[in-house]
Scaffold this motif. Structure first.
Motif, PDB file in Angstrom:
ATOM      1  N   GLY A 126     -44.879  77.855 155.495  1.00 16.12           N
ATOM      2  CA  GLY A 126     -45.861  78.657 154.414  1.00 16.12           C
ATOM      3  C   GLY A 126     -44.992  79.076 153.847  1.00 16.12           C
ATOM      4  N   VAL A 145     -51.469  79.969 155.928  1.00 14.14           N
ATOM      5  CA  VAL A 145     -50.487  80.260 156.091  1.00 14.14           C
ATOM      6  C   VAL A 145     -49.877  81.018 157.193  1.00 14.14           C
ATOM      7  N   VAL A 148     -46.387  83.916 158.220  1.00 11.78           N
ATOM      8  CA  VAL A 148     -44.447  84.006 156.736  1.00 11.78           C
ATOM      9  C   VAL A 148     -44.794  85.175 156.844  1.00 11.78           C
TER      10      VAL A 148
END
Length: 389
Positions: A126, A145, A148
């Motif tokens: 990410g 993502v 992350v």
């Protein structure tokens, strides 16, 4: 085998990748620390309908046509980051950064002839995805993502008894059995591991799978692990990079497991708020490997993101977060979240928590130094590495 050669000073780095599925929709998958692209297999199968790599496919349907294949219409590419799997392992830590690895991924896109793609990254992947989006926002169709953080001190795990146990066992692990036990506690929520599937717990079932996988592929090399850890520690998204992503206007999904003890969800929430109005925040009852623990739900969210992007839904229709410059909020939960993330002073609890994080980090540094010092007196032969993280 498909490799992409990238320049790295006087050396050439080989980045291993594989593609799955066929069709006009392109998805680039970026995996996390100490893992290979195979960590994305639940999503590869969910997005393309197949877990057979195109270079292993003997059906003859190898042409990347734009609609003649009767699959899901999605082609994905997964790559092994430098320092892991079948990609090159630079020795010097200066050859590792999230920006460098983002450029590796862009080079793979170039080799495939992909002008644009949906970019999905998990954990360290990410971070790499964020850097890629900031470098070439015009080539990003959407961004997801998962689990992350913003890098730096945020990569340190939540200080608690379980994480102390995990880190001590991680540094002392010398066999696939040792490492498998550590990885299970790192990747999944305890409730998930303790659930029964038939007559066995998930922990028992997954433990054997992990042992077999580590035995077959080996553990990550020291150079690769230290290089990737250095990249995570030095990762930082500047305000100008975040603004470049936000102003590009593509849709963003921030997906996280609420029980993640490695990447704390509070850090992901702050990142999501910085990307309003393009970002949507989705959280599940899961640990760090939300992609495995909540496979169906994650796959549905990723497909929703792809479809929303291709349908050209506006960011303000997409987001479930309120603009911090606006007084309009969506629900009391988002109100509490935004007020917490934007206030100028930290609570005493946050100050104590940060102190504990730094203390915990120092403890791990000392522990690693002692482990290496002892290794000089009693050398231990360790195989070269791989686990999903």
């Amino acid at each position: 085998m498909p490799y992409c050669q990238v320049s790295d000073g006087d050396n050439a780095i080989q980045i291993f990748y594989q593609t799955f599925g066929h069709g006009p929709t392109k998805v680039l998958l970026l995996i996390g620390l100490a893992a290979t692209h195979e960590g994305w297999m639940p999503q590869i199968k969910g997005l393309t309908g197949s877990d057979v790599a195109n270079d292993d496919d003997n059906t003859g349907l190898m042409v990347d046509n734009e609609g003649g294949y009767n699959g899901n219409g999605v082609q994905v590419c997964g790559l092994d980051n430098r320092g892991m799997g079948r990609s090159s392992v630079p020795v010097d830590k200066s050859h590792y950064s999230t920006t460098i690895m983002a450029k590796d991924a862009i080079a793979v896109m170039d080799q495939l002839g992909w002008k644009k793609a949906h970019i999905f990254g998990h954990s360290m992947g990410g971070m790499i995805a964020f850097k890629l989006a900031a470098l070439v926002p015009h080539r990003v169709l959407s961004l997801a993502v998962l689990n992350v953080t913003g890098g730096g001190y945020q990569i340190l795990p939540k200080p608690c008894r379980l994480t102390v146990s995990i880190m001590v066992r991680f540094f002392l692990a010398k066999t696939p059995e040792d490492r498998a036990a550590v990885d299970l506690d790192t990747h999944y929520s305890q409730d998930y591991l303790d659930d029964y599937v038939g007559e066995s717990t998930r922990r028992a079932i997954l433990y054997q799978e992990y042992v077999d996988a580590i035995s077959n592929t080996g553990m990550q090399s020291n150079h690769g692990l230290e290089g990737q850890l250095s990249a995570c520690w030095n990762h930082k998204m500047t305000p100008s990079e975040l603004e470049r992503i936000r102003s590009a206007g593509f849709l963003i999904s921030v997906i996280h497991g609420r029980q993640d003890i490695i990447a704390q969800i509070s850090h992901a929430k702050r990142l999501a708020l910085k990307l309003v109005p393009c970002a949507k925040l989705v959280d599940f009852q899961a640990g760090h490997l939300v992609t495995h623990e909540r496979t169906d739900e994650v796959n549905e969210e990723l497909l929703t993101l792809i479809n929303a992007s291709e349908s050209r839904i506006s960011p303000r229709e997409w987001t479930n977060l309120a603009d911090r410059t606006s007084s309009e909020w969506i629900g009391p939960r988002m109100l509490a979240l935004t007020m917490s993330a934007t206030r100028s002073t930290q609570s005493s609890f946050e100050q104590i928590n940060r102190f504990l994080i730094y203390f915990f980090g120092a403890f791990l540094v000392v522990l690693e130094y002692m482990r290496r010092l002892m290794g000089r007196f009693k050398p231990v032969k360790v195989a070269s590495s791989i686990t999903a993280a």
